[in-house]
Design an enzyme around this catalytic site. Structure first.
Site, PDB file in Angstrom:
ATOM      1  N   TRP A   1      38.092  23.275  60.131  1.00 29.55           N
ATOM      2  CA  TRP A   1      37.490  22.382  59.140  1.00 29.55           C
ATOM      3  C   TRP A   1      38.516  21.518  58.400  1.00 29.55           C
ATOM      4  O   TRP A   1      38.148  20.589  57.686  1.00 29.55           O
ATOM      5  CB  TRP A   1      36.726  23.219  58.086  1.00 29.55           C
ATOM      6  N   ASN A   2      39.798  21.861  58.519  1.00 27.73           N
ATOM      7  CA  ASN A   2      40.756  21.174  57.625  1.00 27.73           C
ATOM      8  C   ASN A   2      41.059  19.736  58.045  1.00 27.73           C
ATOM      9  O   ASN A   2      41.376  18.904  57.203  1.00 27.73           O
ATOM     10  CB  ASN A   2      42.027  22.009  57.436  1.00 27.73           C
TER      11      ASN A   2
ATOM     12  N   GLY B   1      42.942  26.883  65.054  1.00 29.86           N
ATOM     13  CA  GLY B   1      42.398  27.703  63.974  1.00 29.86           C
ATOM     14  C   GLY B   1      43.342  28.845  63.671  1.00 29.86           C
ATOM     15  O   GLY B   1      44.541  28.747  63.923  1.00 29.86           O
ATOM     16  N   SER B   2      42.790  29.933  63.186  1.00 28.36           N
ATOM     17  CA  SER B   2      43.641  31.041  62.752  1.00 28.36           C
ATOM     18  C   SER B   2      44.171  31.842  63.944  1.00 28.36           C
ATOM     19  O   SER B   2      43.556  31.882  65.010  1.00 28.36           O
ATOM     20  CB  SER B   2      42.838  31.954  61.839  1.00 28.36           C
TER      21      SER B   2
ATOM     22  N   GLU C   1      46.458  26.313  69.054  1.00 27.11           N
ATOM     23  CA  GLU C   1      47.208  25.769  67.897  1.00 27.11           C
ATOM     24  C   GLU C   1      46.801  26.638  66.722  1.00 27.11           C
ATOM     25  O   GLU C   1      45.709  26.490  66.183  1.00 27.11           O
ATOM     26  CB  GLU C   1      46.824  24.305  67.642  1.00 27.11           C
ATOM     27  N   LEU C   2      47.673  27.554  66.333  1.00 29.77           N
ATOM     28  CA  LEU C   2      47.269  28.588  65.381  1.00 29.77           C
ATOM     29  C   LEU C   2      47.952  28.428  64.018  1.00 29.77           C
ATOM     30  O   LEU C   2      48.430  27.363  63.679  1.00 29.77           O
ATOM     31  CB  LEU C   2      47.548  29.961  66.000  1.00 29.77           C
TER      32      LEU C   2
ATOM     33  N   CYS D   1      47.902  23.248  58.534  1.00 27.95           N
ATOM     34  CA  CYS D   1      48.649  24.284  59.268  1.00 27.95           C
ATOM     35  C   CYS D   1      50.140  24.042  59.226  1.00 27.95           C
ATOM     36  O   CYS D   1      50.916  24.982  59.302  1.00 27.95           O
ATOM     37  CB  CYS D   1      48.162  24.352  60.699  1.00 27.95           C
TER      38      CYS D   1
ATOM     39  N   GLU E   1      50.019  19.418  71.999  1.00 27.76           N
ATOM     40  CA  GLU E   1      49.012  18.357  71.968  1.00 27.76           C
ATOM     41  C   GLU E   1      49.686  17.044  71.593  1.00 27.76           C
ATOM     42  O   GLU E   1      50.720  17.047  70.916  1.00 27.76           O
ATOM     43  CB  GLU E   1      47.921  18.698  70.947  1.00 27.76           C
TER      44      GLU E   1
HETATM   45  P1  NAD Z   1      39.210  29.881  61.919  1.00 29.24           P
HETATM   46  O1  NAD Z   1      40.052  30.514  62.973  1.00 29.24           O
HETATM   47  O2  NAD Z   1      38.454  30.754  61.016  1.00 29.24           O
HETATM   48  O3  NAD Z   1      38.153  28.884  62.569  1.00 29.24           O
HETATM   49  C1  NAD Z   1      38.500  27.903  63.504  1.00 29.24           C
HETATM   50  C2  NAD Z   1      37.315  27.671  64.430  1.00 29.24           C
HETATM   51  O4  NAD Z   1      37.026  28.881  65.127  1.00 29.24           O
HETATM   52  C3  NAD Z   1      36.018  27.272  63.729  1.00 29.24           C
HETATM   53  O5  NAD Z   1      35.329  26.365  64.553  1.00 29.24           O
HETATM   54  C4  NAD Z   1      35.273  28.589  63.635  1.00 29.24           C
HETATM   55  O6  NAD Z   1      33.874  28.401  63.566  1.00 29.24           O
HETATM   56  C5  NAD Z   1      35.673  29.248  64.937  1.00 29.24           C
HETATM   57  N1  NAD Z   1      35.588  30.709  64.924  1.00 29.24           N
HETATM   58  C6  NAD Z   1      35.672  31.545  63.864  1.00 29.24           C
HETATM   59  N2  NAD Z   1      35.516  32.828  64.262  1.00 29.24           N
HETATM   60  C7  NAD Z   1      35.363  32.794  65.600  1.00 29.24           C
HETATM   61  C8  NAD Z   1      35.173  33.793  66.614  1.00 29.24           C
HETATM   62  N3  NAD Z   1      35.120  35.095  66.326  1.00 29.24           N
HETATM   63  N4  NAD Z   1      35.070  33.388  67.889  1.00 29.24           N
HETATM   64  C9  NAD Z   1      35.141  32.084  68.209  1.00 29.24           C
HETATM   65  N5  NAD Z   1      35.305  31.095  67.318  1.00 29.24           N
HETATM   66  C10 NAD Z   1      35.420  31.444  66.030  1.00 29.24           C
HETATM   67  O7  NAD Z   1      40.212  28.919  61.141  1.00 29.24           O
HETATM   68  P2  NAD Z   1      39.865  27.938  59.938  1.00 29.24           P
HETATM   69  O8  NAD Z   1      39.772  28.759  58.693  1.00 29.24           O
HETATM   70  O9  NAD Z   1      38.753  27.022  60.288  1.00 29.24           O
HETATM   71  O10 NAD Z   1      41.197  27.056  59.894  1.00 29.24           O
HETATM   72  C11 NAD Z   1      42.333  27.454  59.239  1.00 29.24           C
HETATM   73  C12 NAD Z   1      43.366  28.016  60.197  1.00 29.24           C
HETATM   74  O11 NAD Z   1      43.599  27.088  61.256  1.00 29.24           O
HETATM   75  C13 NAD Z   1      44.715  28.206  59.539  1.00 29.24           C
HETATM   76  O12 NAD Z   1      45.285  29.428  59.953  1.00 29.24           O
HETATM   77  C14 NAD Z   1      45.542  27.044  60.054  1.00 29.24           C
HETATM   78  O13 NAD Z   1      46.924  27.267  60.039  1.00 29.24           O
HETATM   79  C15 NAD Z   1      45.001  26.863  61.418  1.00 29.24           C
HETATM   80  N6  NAD Z   1      45.236  25.511  61.903  1.00 29.24           N
HETATM   81  C16 NAD Z   1      46.163  25.327  62.882  1.00 29.24           C
HETATM   82  C17 NAD Z   1      46.427  24.053  63.330  1.00 29.24           C
HETATM   83  C18 NAD Z   1      47.443  23.833  64.411  1.00 29.24           C
HETATM   84  O14 NAD Z   1      47.450  22.748  64.973  1.00 29.24           O
HETATM   85  N7  NAD Z   1      48.297  24.795  64.724  1.00 29.24           N
HETATM   86  C19 NAD Z   1      45.742  22.954  62.794  1.00 29.24           C
HETATM   87  C20 NAD Z   1      44.799  23.169  61.795  1.00 29.24           C
HETATM   88  C21 NAD Z   1      44.548  24.470  61.365  1.00 29.24           C
END
Ligand code: NAD
Length: 483
Positions: free
Chosen positions: A157-158, A235-236, A257-258, A291, A463
């Site tokens: 979402w960020n 995401g995370s 990308e975590l 991130c 990416e």
């Molecule tokens: P998140 O991992 O909670 O969610 C990311 C995505 O995964 C969302 O679409 C969510 O709906 C989905 N998701 C959640 N649980 C899931 C599951 N069990 N199975 C499959 N999909 C699932 O992360 P967030 O809170 O949306 O974003 C913040 C995190 O993302 C931070 O840790 C940040 O560092 C990271 N991030 C990394 C980058 C990068 O490029 N490395 C960029 C932006 C954000």
């Protein structure tokens, strides 16, 4: 109502986009404005069956899409890029409404997100193979690159637009159709971008957007499908690990990308005012929810007090508020859990001897003061975990070796930053930092031409850049004998 003022109200889509059609789901879920808590829209909550439909649509669209010339895909992507930029204002309004970032930052993200579409439109024409010299007589060796197949993208979402275009544009350029699952908190930007892709003439099924709340069921459907050959996730780290395991049975190619825990080092020889400016940008943009945000500040003893006092002054001067208000630099945190995490990190740091130099308190709603804590120590939560909010803990160090050891003492390795005017040190430290990206004398590093990604538990793959297309292409070697 921020969304009542769109120049093109047709960009406000609330249905999922499957096989070129807007589709309602099994139910609907509410999207709210994090700045006000106000309801913005009820969006289609799709079923796992609809995810499978989207995969089937992508699979059906694949042969015709891959058969197009790179030049034809270039033209389609370029039309999408132009539409994204023509609707920059509306897209930014939608983004600020659902995500909270200041409008100026949202406008910046639209341009940044669109830049990937333009970049990969250009790369679509440049995909090429190789013809290595054959080691035996009578042979010719050919290496071709072909699109990998149906791709899945799960995004956070960020950065509601850029995290999508950074995956989708290279996939489409390579000749692959995509199924996107945007974050539940910010689906409206993704749907508006899909509407513009449809207006750009992308064929049905080539780009599908599934929205909803049944996240685990969606990822299961995407991961267990044999047709989906690539999963790209931002995401995370926690969810990344789950997806990695889910992709194992079908041996999918995976890009992750975590999370990060970026160090920001300021050496005695740095330009301190410039370092403060870079620190502010790196730490506080998007309210610290980035991130690549600096999470830990290491400052050498000779400039420590000056840095803390200047950064605290800059933080106190920042205007916090609704992203639609002119001059606001820091918007709300995305939700209550995010706010509580910042408060927990601040409380923990203060309990362990940290000194509050600026901020430290939650304001009304989901707003938190930009916060600077001096005398930070390695046993604080904020040293180990990504705060993902507007907290800057500042650690003091004496030697370069000490700073590098502290910077690398994390399982993450996404971005790192340092400020120094010593050229030898610039090379030495850049080489010693364990991360995928280094900002030297700058707090902002992301752009479409650079390879974005991390090492260690910050992820796999890159990416953007000239390498971004490779992710979506398989190599095929052809040995021609009897020549
Ligand atoms: P998140 O991992 O909670 O969610 C990311 C995505 O995964 C969302 O679409 C969510 O709906 C989905 N998701 C959640 N649980 C899931 C599951 N069990 N199975 C499959 N999909 C699932 O992360 P967030 O809170 O949306 O974003 C913040 C995190 O993302 C931070 O840790 C940040 O560092 C990271 N991030 C990394 C980058 C990068 O490029 N490395 C960029 C932006 C954000």
């Amino acid at each position: 109502m921020p969304l009542a003022q769109l120049q093109d109200p047709a960009l406000l889509k609330t249905d999922a986009f499957i096989n070129g059609q807007w589709r309602s789901g099994a139910g609907r879920f509410a999207v709210t404005d994090p700045a006000t808590g106000r309801h913005l829209a009820d969006v289609a909550d799709v079923s796992a069956g609809q995810v499978r439909e989207a995969i089937a649509a992508a699979e059906a669209a694949w042969p015709a899409w891959r058969a197009l010339t790179g030049k034809a895909r270039h033209a389609a992507l370029l039309r999408w890029f132009e539409l994204l930029m023509q609707h920059q204002q509306d897209l930014a309004r939608i983004m600020t409404a659902e995500q909270g970032k200041p409008l100026a930052e949202a406008l910046g993200e639209v341009a940044y997100g669109a830049s990937f579409v333009q970049w990969f439109a250009e790369q679509a024409r440049r995909a090429s193979g190789e013809m290595p010299a054959a080691p035996a007589p009578g042979q010719r060796l050919l290496v071709m690159r072909q699109p990998i197949g149906v791709c899945a993208a799960i995004t956070p979402w960020n950065f509601p637009l850029a995290m999508i275009t950074r995956k989708v544009a290279p996939a489409l350029a390579a000749g692959c159709p995509v199924v996107i699952k945007p974050a539940q908190l910010t689906p409206l930007t993704a749907l508006a971008a899909a509407e513009l892709a449809a207006r750009a003439g992308l064929p049905a099924g080539v780009l599908n957007v599934i929205t909803g709340t049944q996240t685990a069921a969606y990822s299961q459907a995407l991961c267990e499908s044999e047709a989906v050959r690539h999963m790209s996730f931002t995401g995370s780290t926690q969810v990344g690990r789950v997806l990695m395991a889910q992709c194992a049975p079908t041996v999918k190619k995976l890009a992750l990308e975590l999370g990060g825990n970026a160090p920001f080092i300021v050496f005695d020889d740095a330009d301190v005012p410039a370092a403060v400016q870079g620190a502010f940008a790196s730490k506080f943009r998007n309210a610290g929810q980035t991130c690549v945000c600096a999470n830990r500040f290491y400052v050498q003893a000779g400039v420590y007090d000056e840095f803390v006092s200047r950064l605290a002054g800059r933080a106190r001067a920042a205007k916090v508020g609704n992203g639609f208000e002119p001059g606001v630099e820091i918007g709300p945190l995305i939700n209550e859990a995010a706010l509580q995490k910042v408060q927990q990190h601040v409380d923990d740091a203060l309990a362990k001897g940290g000194r509050l130099a600026a901020g430290g308190h939650a304001l009304h709603g989901r707003f938190f003061e930009p916060t600077v804590i001096a005398h930070a120590r390695a046993d604080m939560l904020c040293a180990r975990e990504e705060t993902f909010g507007p907290l800057a803990p500042v650690f003091r160090f004496e030697t370069e070796a000490e700073a590098i050891a502290a910077a690398n003492a994390t399982e993450f390795g996404l971005a790192s930053y340092f400020y120094s005017r010593d050229v030898a040190r610039v090379f030495r430290v850049s080489e010693a930092l364990e991360c995928g990206m280094v900002g030297v004398n700058t707090g902002l590093i992301s752009n479409e031409a650079a390879p974005f990604g991390g090492v260690k538990q910050s992820g796999l793959g890159r990416e953007g850049s000239a390498h971004g297309l490779d992710e979506y292409l398989e190599m095929k070697y052809v040995c021609l004998g009897g020549l």
